[in-house]
Each structure stands twice: as structure tokens, then as C-alpha cells.
Design a protein around this motif. Structure first.
Motif, PDB file in Angstrom:
ATOM      1  N   TYR A  54       0.844  -1.190   0.000  1.00 16.99           N
ATOM      2  CA  TYR A  54       0.000   0.000   0.000  1.00 16.99           C
ATOM      3  C   TYR A  54       0.880   1.241   0.000  1.00 16.99           C
ATOM      4  O   TYR A  54       1.865   1.321   0.720  1.00 16.99           O
ATOM      5  CB  TYR A  54      -0.927   0.008   1.214  1.00 16.99           C
ATOM      6  CG  TYR A  54      -1.763  -1.242   1.309  1.00 16.99           C
ATOM      7  CD1 TYR A  54      -2.744  -1.512   0.365  1.00 16.99           C
ATOM      8  CD2 TYR A  54      -1.556  -2.166   2.319  1.00 16.99           C
ATOM      9  CE1 TYR A  54      -3.497  -2.667   0.423  1.00 16.99           C
ATOM     10  CE2 TYR A  54      -2.312  -3.325   2.391  1.00 16.99           C
ATOM     11  CZ  TYR A  54      -3.283  -3.565   1.443  1.00 16.99           C
ATOM     12  OH  TYR A  54      -4.027  -4.708   1.509  1.00 16.99           O
TER      13      TYR A  54
ATOM     14  N   HIS B 251      -0.759   4.523  -0.120  1.00 15.53           N
ATOM     15  CA  HIS B 251      -1.565   5.640   0.376  1.00 15.53           C
ATOM     16  C   HIS B 251      -2.494   5.174   1.497  1.00 15.53           C
ATOM     17  O   HIS B 251      -2.967   4.035   1.491  1.00 15.53           O
ATOM     18  CB  HIS B 251      -2.422   6.229  -0.738  1.00 15.53           C
ATOM     19  CG  HIS B 251      -1.637   6.959  -1.775  1.00 15.53           C
ATOM     20  ND1 HIS B 251      -0.817   6.318  -2.674  1.00 15.53           N
ATOM     21  CD2 HIS B 251      -1.544   8.283  -2.037  1.00 15.53           C
ATOM     22  CE1 HIS B 251      -0.259   7.222  -3.461  1.00 15.53           C
ATOM     23  NE2 HIS B 251      -0.682   8.420  -3.097  1.00 15.53           N
TER      24      HIS B 251
ATOM     25  N   LYS C 211      -8.937   3.584   4.462  1.00 15.12           N
ATOM     26  CA  LYS C 211      -8.730   2.926   3.172  1.00 15.12           C
ATOM     27  C   LYS C 211      -7.235   2.934   2.900  1.00 15.12           C
ATOM     28  O   LYS C 211      -6.574   3.968   2.990  1.00 15.12           O
ATOM     29  CB  LYS C 211      -9.459   3.654   2.051  1.00 15.12           C
ATOM     30  CG  LYS C 211      -9.267   2.991   0.696  1.00 15.12           C
ATOM     31  CD  LYS C 211     -10.022   3.713  -0.398  1.00 15.12           C
ATOM     32  CE  LYS C 211      -9.795   3.029  -1.733  1.00 15.12           C
ATOM     33  NZ  LYS C 211     -10.489   3.737  -2.816  1.00 15.12           N
TER      34      LYS C 211
ATOM     35  N   TYR D  25      -4.450   1.837  -0.079  1.00 17.70           N
ATOM     36  CA  TYR D  25      -4.397   1.459  -1.487  1.00 17.70           C
ATOM     37  C   TYR D  25      -3.017   1.705  -2.073  1.00 17.70           C
ATOM     38  O   TYR D  25      -2.212   2.459  -1.528  1.00 17.70           O
ATOM     39  CB  TYR D  25      -5.477   2.173  -2.299  1.00 17.70           C
ATOM     40  CG  TYR D  25      -5.365   3.692  -2.323  1.00 17.70           C
ATOM     41  CD1 TYR D  25      -4.747   4.344  -3.377  1.00 17.70           C
ATOM     42  CD2 TYR D  25      -5.903   4.459  -1.298  1.00 17.70           C
ATOM     43  CE1 TYR D  25      -4.652   5.724  -3.411  1.00 17.70           C
ATOM     44  CE2 TYR D  25      -5.824   5.838  -1.322  1.00 17.70           C
ATOM     45  CZ  TYR D  25      -5.202   6.464  -2.386  1.00 17.70           C
ATOM     46  OH  TYR D  25      -5.116   7.836  -2.404  1.00 17.70           O
ATOM     47  N   ASP D  26      -2.782   1.040  -3.185  1.00 18.42           N
ATOM     48  CA  ASP D  26      -1.544   1.178  -3.938  1.00 18.42           C
ATOM     49  C   ASP D  26      -1.893   1.946  -5.200  1.00 18.42           C
ATOM     50  O   ASP D  26      -2.733   1.513  -5.991  1.00 18.42           O
ATOM     51  CB  ASP D  26      -0.994  -0.207  -4.286  1.00 18.42           C
ATOM     52  CG  ASP D  26       0.332  -0.155  -5.022  1.00 18.42           C
ATOM     53  OD1 ASP D  26       0.746   0.944  -5.457  1.00 18.42           O
ATOM     54  OD2 ASP D  26       0.952  -1.222  -5.163  1.00 18.42           O
ATOM     55  N   GLU D  27      -1.257   3.085  -5.389  1.00 18.69           N
ATOM     56  CA  GLU D  27      -1.552   3.943  -6.537  1.00 18.69           C
ATOM     57  C   GLU D  27      -1.354   3.194  -7.860  1.00 18.69           C
ATOM     58  O   GLU D  27      -2.106   3.390  -8.813  1.00 18.69           O
ATOM     59  CB  GLU D  27      -0.663   5.176  -6.485  1.00 18.69           C
ATOM     60  CG  GLU D  27      -1.042   6.247  -7.473  1.00 18.69           C
ATOM     61  CD  GLU D  27      -0.245   7.503  -7.239  1.00 18.69           C
ATOM     62  OE1 GLU D  27      -0.878   8.563  -7.149  1.00 18.69           O
ATOM     63  OE2 GLU D  27       0.995   7.427  -7.148  1.00 18.69           O
TER      64      GLU D  27
ATOM     65  N   LYS E  23      -1.729  -0.064  -8.325  1.00 20.04           N
ATOM     66  CA  LYS E  23      -2.700  -1.160  -8.434  1.00 20.04           C
ATOM     67  C   LYS E  23      -3.930  -0.839  -7.586  1.00 20.04           C
ATOM     68  O   LYS E  23      -4.142  -1.436  -6.527  1.00 20.04           O
ATOM     69  CB  LYS E  23      -2.074  -2.471  -7.959  1.00 20.04           C
ATOM     70  CG  LYS E  23      -0.899  -2.922  -8.794  1.00 20.04           C
ATOM     71  CD  LYS E  23      -0.345  -4.216  -8.258  1.00 20.04           C
ATOM     72  CE  LYS E  23       0.864  -4.649  -9.073  1.00 20.04           C
ATOM     73  NZ  LYS E  23       1.416  -5.907  -8.586  1.00 20.04           N
ATOM     74  N   PRO E  24      -4.773   0.091  -8.010  1.00 21.29           N
ATOM     75  CA  PRO E  24      -5.926   0.502  -7.201  1.00 21.29           C
ATOM     76  C   PRO E  24      -6.913  -0.633  -6.902  1.00 21.29           C
ATOM     77  O   PRO E  24      -7.645  -0.569  -5.925  1.00 21.29           O
ATOM     78  CB  PRO E  24      -6.587   1.601  -8.029  1.00 21.29           C
ATOM     79  CG  PRO E  24      -5.875   1.674  -9.316  1.00 21.29           C
ATOM     80  CD  PRO E  24      -4.666   0.828  -9.253  1.00 21.29           C
ATOM     81  N   GLU E  25      -6.886  -1.685  -7.698  1.00 22.03           N
ATOM     82  CA  GLU E  25      -7.780  -2.821  -7.449  1.00 22.03           C
ATOM     83  C   GLU E  25      -7.387  -3.590  -6.184  1.00 22.03           C
ATOM     84  O   GLU E  25      -8.159  -4.379  -5.658  1.00 22.03           O
ATOM     85  CB  GLU E  25      -7.812  -3.772  -8.655  1.00 22.03           C
ATOM     86  CG  GLU E  25      -6.513  -4.507  -8.935  1.00 22.03           C
ATOM     87  CD  GLU E  25      -5.490  -3.721  -9.754  1.00 22.03           C
ATOM     88  OE1 GLU E  25      -4.457  -4.318 -10.098  1.00 22.03           O
ATOM     89  OE2 GLU E  25      -5.701  -2.544 -10.048  1.00 22.03           O
ATOM     90  N   ASN E  26      -6.194  -3.358  -5.671  1.00 19.71           N
ATOM     91  CA  ASN E  26      -5.720  -4.026  -4.461  1.00 19.71           C
ATOM     92  C   ASN E  26      -5.986  -3.208  -3.194  1.00 19.71           C
ATOM     93  O   ASN E  26      -5.315  -3.385  -2.196  1.00 19.71           O
ATOM     94  CB  ASN E  26      -4.223  -4.319  -4.568  1.00 19.71           C
ATOM     95  CG  ASN E  26      -3.923  -5.382  -5.602  1.00 19.71           C
ATOM     96  OD1 ASN E  26      -4.792  -6.158  -5.980  1.00 19.71           O
ATOM     97  ND2 ASN E  26      -2.706  -5.414  -6.087  1.00 19.71           N
ATOM     98  N   SER E  27      -6.962  -2.339  -3.227  1.00 22.74           N
ATOM     99  CA  SER E  27      -7.252  -1.523  -2.051  1.00 22.74           C
ATOM    100  C   SER E  27      -8.034  -2.330  -1.013  1.00 22.74           C
ATOM    101  O   SER E  27      -8.727  -3.295  -1.341  1.00 22.74           O
ATOM    102  CB  SER E  27      -8.036  -0.275  -2.449  1.00 22.74           C
ATOM    103  OG  SER E  27      -9.318  -0.618  -2.914  1.00 22.74           O
TER     104      SER E  27
ATOM    105  N   TRP F 213     -10.233  -1.674   2.929  1.00 21.96           N
ATOM    106  CA  TRP F 213     -10.781  -0.675   3.830  1.00 21.96           C
ATOM    107  C   TRP F 213     -11.286  -1.360   5.079  1.00 21.96           C
ATOM    108  O   TRP F 213     -11.470  -2.573   5.128  1.00 21.96           O
ATOM    109  CB  TRP F 213     -11.901   0.118   3.160  1.00 21.96           C
ATOM    110  CG  TRP F 213     -13.110  -0.720   2.840  1.00 21.96           C
ATOM    111  CD1 TRP F 213     -13.332  -1.467   1.715  1.00 21.96           C
ATOM    112  CD2 TRP F 213     -14.239  -0.927   3.678  1.00 21.96           C
ATOM    113  NE1 TRP F 213     -14.538  -2.123   1.806  1.00 21.96           N
ATOM    114  CE2 TRP F 213     -15.121  -1.806   3.005  1.00 21.96           C
ATOM    115  CE3 TRP F 213     -14.596  -0.459   4.934  1.00 21.96           C
ATOM    116  CZ2 TRP F 213     -16.330  -2.206   3.551  1.00 21.96           C
ATOM    117  CZ3 TRP F 213     -15.811  -0.871   5.466  1.00 21.96           C
ATOM    118  CH2 TRP F 213     -16.658  -1.740   4.772  1.00 21.96           C
TER     119      TRP F 213
END
Length: 92
Positions: free
Chosen positions: A17, A19, A36, A38-40, A42-46, A48
């Protein structure tokens, strides 16, 4: 209620992650913390989650621990704090 993820072991394929976005709101004598991660790239890997804490200090410590655990720099952390009544609550 989803629990905020905590790293328990390190693996090469473990999610990364970059962010942290959080909202802390005062509710019924406690504080609701929504987070939340997330990885900028790979946003699908967020992921929460949410937690209830007894104090703003406890909420702050929890967010600090998450940022440290995932090595998220301060520039990539966004925190929104909402107090029920700032005049009667914690000084900012």
C-alpha cells in the motif's frame, strides 16, 4: 463491520500500500475511524475497514501504526477529522 488490516507476516506476494486515507468522526462518546489503504499503481488491491476507539488519541495512534506498518510517507496520508462540537471537545 470490517476490521482494519494489520500486517502479521511478510511475504514477497503480500499486498503493498502506498496511500492511507482516513476519516475520524466523533460518535456517541467515541470515535469512528474509517480507513482505506491502497496502492496507486494497483488501485484494485485496495482494502478498507473501520474501528471504534474511545479517544482521539487512540484513533491517532492506530493511524500512526498503520502508516508505520506499511511504510506510508506522511505526504501520502489524508485524514479528515469531524468533531461533534469543537468548542466542548479536544483542542486542535
Amino acid at each position: 463491520m470490517n476490521r482494519i488490516p494489520k500486517r502479521t507476516r511478510s511475504k514477497p506476494d503480500e499486498l503493498h500500500y502506498t496511500h492511507l486515507s482516513a476519516s475520524v468522526s466523533e460518535e456517541d462518546g467515541g470515535f469512528m475511524v474509517h480507513v482505506k489503504l491502497y496502492d496507486e499503481a494497483k488501485p484494485e488491491n485496495s482494502v478498507w475497514g473501520e474501528e471504534i476507539t474511545e479517544s482521539i488519541e487512540e484513533a491517532s495512534a492506530m493511524l500512526d501504526e498503520l502508516a508505520a506498518t506499511y511504510s506510508i510517507p506522511q505526504a501520502r496520508i489524508k485524514i479528515d477529522v469531524r468533531m461533534a462540537n469543537v468548542r466542548e471537545g479536544t483542542r486542535h
